[in-house]
Scaffold this motif. Structure first.
Motif, mmCIF file in Angstrom:
data_model
loop_
_atom_site.group_PDB
_atom_site.id
_atom_site.type_symbol
_atom_site.label_atom_id
_atom_site.label_comp_id
_atom_site.label_asym_id
_atom_site.label_seq_id
_atom_site.Cartn_x
_atom_site.Cartn_y
_atom_site.Cartn_z
ATOM 1 N N LYS A 33 -1.906 10.005 -5.174
ATOM 2 C CA LYS A 33 -2.225 9.179 -6.429
ATOM 3 C C LYS A 33 -1.024 8.029 -6.641
ATOM 4 O O LYS A 33 -1.412 6.998 -6.935
ATOM 5 N N VAL A 34 0.158 8.388 -6.213
ATOM 6 C CA VAL A 34 1.395 7.497 -6.405
ATOM 7 C C VAL A 34 1.265 6.379 -5.346
ATOM 8 O O VAL A 34 1.323 5.257 -5.527
ATOM 9 N N GLU A 36 -1.583 5.317 -4.281
ATOM 10 C CA GLU A 36 -2.913 4.623 -4.633
ATOM 11 C C GLU A 36 -2.485 3.486 -5.783
ATOM 12 O O GLU A 36 -2.817 2.399 -5.649
ATOM 13 N N SER A 37 -1.763 3.870 -6.507
ATOM 14 C CA SER A 37 -1.298 3.136 -7.660
ATOM 15 C C SER A 37 -0.360 2.184 -7.297
ATOM 16 O O SER A 37 -0.430 0.943 -7.961
ATOM 17 N N SER A 38 0.425 2.365 -6.265
ATOM 18 C CA SER A 38 1.477 1.362 -5.770
ATOM 19 C C SER A 38 0.560 0.204 -4.931
ATOM 20 O O SER A 38 1.231 -0.917 -4.775
ATOM 21 N N ARG A 58 -2.671 -0.581 -5.244
ATOM 22 C CA ARG A 58 -3.773 -1.124 -5.917
ATOM 23 C C ARG A 58 -4.099 -2.511 -5.713
ATOM 24 O O ARG A 58 -5.150 -3.257 -5.384
#
Length: 183
Positions: A15-16, A18-20, A22
């Protein structure tokens, strides 16, 4: 057919990442985005899958969760044709790769040459599949918000190809959780 042994990140680390990354998809325009973030440990050609699964499970039985330190710099891997992030201090990953290479080679599987593993100067955390569409050096430190983060690897998977679809996963081998006391 080539099969790939991949060390995958746990959900929180994924998740970390992916958010970075995106907004990076719009800039790079890769062919395919991955839903699995991992490091390729070994490439095996035309194996007997049942025997391979058993041997990988035996080799990975004592291995616990481990962390990798990821840089924010993008890189392109010619052999797998993937775009990813460079891994810092990849000694443990290289050691695992060498161990799998040696053990699988001793059991008669067609694996990469040992010199190929030893000569690698970097290891890549795979993000995207496909060719280079932009100059990757122009994207400095993709993980600005999460600089210095270490990401946890909690399982190995055996993939039959790099199309990042769920049907390409042949086997999943969970690693030991160091926080759980087993008998």
């Amino acid at each position: 057919m080539k099969y790939y042994l991949v060390a995958l990140l746990d959900k929180e680390s994924g998740k970390v990442i992916e958010s970075s990354t995106r907004n990076l998809i719009k800039k790079i325009k890769p062919k395919k985005k991955t839903s699995f973030y991992g490091v390729v440990l070994e490439t095996i050609e035309d194996p007997d899958l049942s025997k391979l699964e058993e041997i990988i499970s035996d080799i990975s039985r004592p291995i616990r969760y481990f962390k990798i330190d990821v840089q924010g710099n993008l890189s392109f891997d010619e052999s797998t044709r993937t775009i990813g992030l460079q891994v810092n201090n990849f000694g443990y990953v290289k050691s695992l790769s060498r161990n799998f290479n040696t053990m699988l080679g001793l059991h008669g599987f067609k694996v990469r040459e040992e010199e190929e593993i030893e000569s690698k100067d970097s290891v890549q955390l795979v993000l995207f599949n496909g060719g280079i569409t932009k100059d990757l050096a122009s994207f400095q430190n993709v993980l600005r918000k999460n600089a210095g983060s270490k990401f946890k690897v909690d399982r190995f998977q055996l993939w039959k190809n790099f199309n990042f679809r769920k049907d390409s996963v042949v086997a999943t081998i969970p690693l030991k959780d160091p926080n759980v006391i087993s008998k």
